[in-house]
Design a protein around this motif. Sequence first.
Motif, PDB file in Angstrom:
ATOM      1  N   CYS A  13      35.703  38.935  46.997  1.00  0.00           N
ATOM      2  CA  CYS A  13      37.089  39.421  46.937  1.00  0.00           C
ATOM      3  C   CYS A  13      37.244  40.410  45.793  1.00  0.00           C
ATOM      4  O   CYS A  13      36.832  40.146  44.666  1.00  0.00           O
ATOM      5  N   CYS A  56      41.291  35.835  51.543  1.00  0.00           N
ATOM      6  CA  CYS A  56      40.611  35.197  50.412  1.00  0.00           C
ATOM      7  C   CYS A  56      41.323  33.883  50.153  1.00  0.00           C
ATOM      8  O   CYS A  56      42.515  33.884  49.852  1.00  0.00           O
ATOM      9  N   CYS A  67      42.973  33.766  46.611  1.00  0.00           N
ATOM     10  CA  CYS A  67      44.121  34.629  46.302  1.00  0.00           C
ATOM     11  C   CYS A  67      45.303  34.390  47.252  1.00  0.00           C
ATOM     12  O   CYS A  67      46.430  34.812  46.964  1.00  0.00           O
TER      13      CYS A  67
HETATM   14 ZN   LIG Z   1      40.466  36.583  45.897  1.00  0.00          ZN
END
Ligand SMILES: [Zn+2]
Length: 267
Positions: free
Chosen positions: A241, A262, A265
């Motif tokens: 990521c 991700c 995130c």
């Molecule tokens: Zn991430």
Amino acid sequence: MPELPEVNTLARALDHQLKGDSIISWQPLAPKLRKPLPDTQSAEVILEQTIRRVFRQAKSIFFEFATGHYLHVHLGMTGYFRLTNDNSDPDKHRHLVIELLSGRTLSYFDPRKFGVVEILHRLPDKVPEPFKDDLSIEYIRLACQKSRRAIKTMIMDQSIIAGLGNIYAGEALFKAGIMPDRPASELSKAEVTRLYNAMLEVIDSAVTAGLKSLLPNFYIDEETTHFEIDTSVYQKAGLLCCQCRKQSIEKIDIGGRSSFYCRNCQK
Ligand SMILES: [Zn+2]
């Protein structure tokens, strides 16, 4: 499949090149598309009429004629135009040849034949597009409240928001930190606001990149819709990521479309 920024770029190039010109001949070569191409006789209503402007609405292109008719083009999966100074283009995948008063030739190609080229007497009703003047946070909030579908599927529903496709929906959800498979109705007020802002930002930066790619010549060919865009997650499965640099991007299927995220995130 060309999405809103790509279609927008082509519409702008067509407008720059064709505004004020007119069509003097319409020659369908291979009429088989998603809908049959208008034949020469049906196209007579737009022949020798000034092209007032060419513009985009949702993921469609409209040529507006002084008579109030519209030539509607949807590129489907693989449609593209070529504008040339003569009529010497190869006929492979060429569906339509349009000769212009200016002496140039506009050809439509579509290898997979999912496109639409048709003549309309009025524009289709407009659905809000991911631009500040068109779409409000309140509208998205209400749509989310009413939907138990995955948020990514909901924002790609063309009857709710026009023009947001798979790539930009996935990028907006990454930017907003929201998992694409979350039920829309479970998003908090703050998350809806973040998503709204992310959708606008993602589309705005791609639209800007597209328009910049036209300069200085406004070429119209298969490359017009293939400008460079920065993506964070789209087709990056297995790569680290770019934001947290801790987790690899993963891929899931949501509503039949590949979705990239991700897990660190996006919550
Ligand atoms: Zn991430």
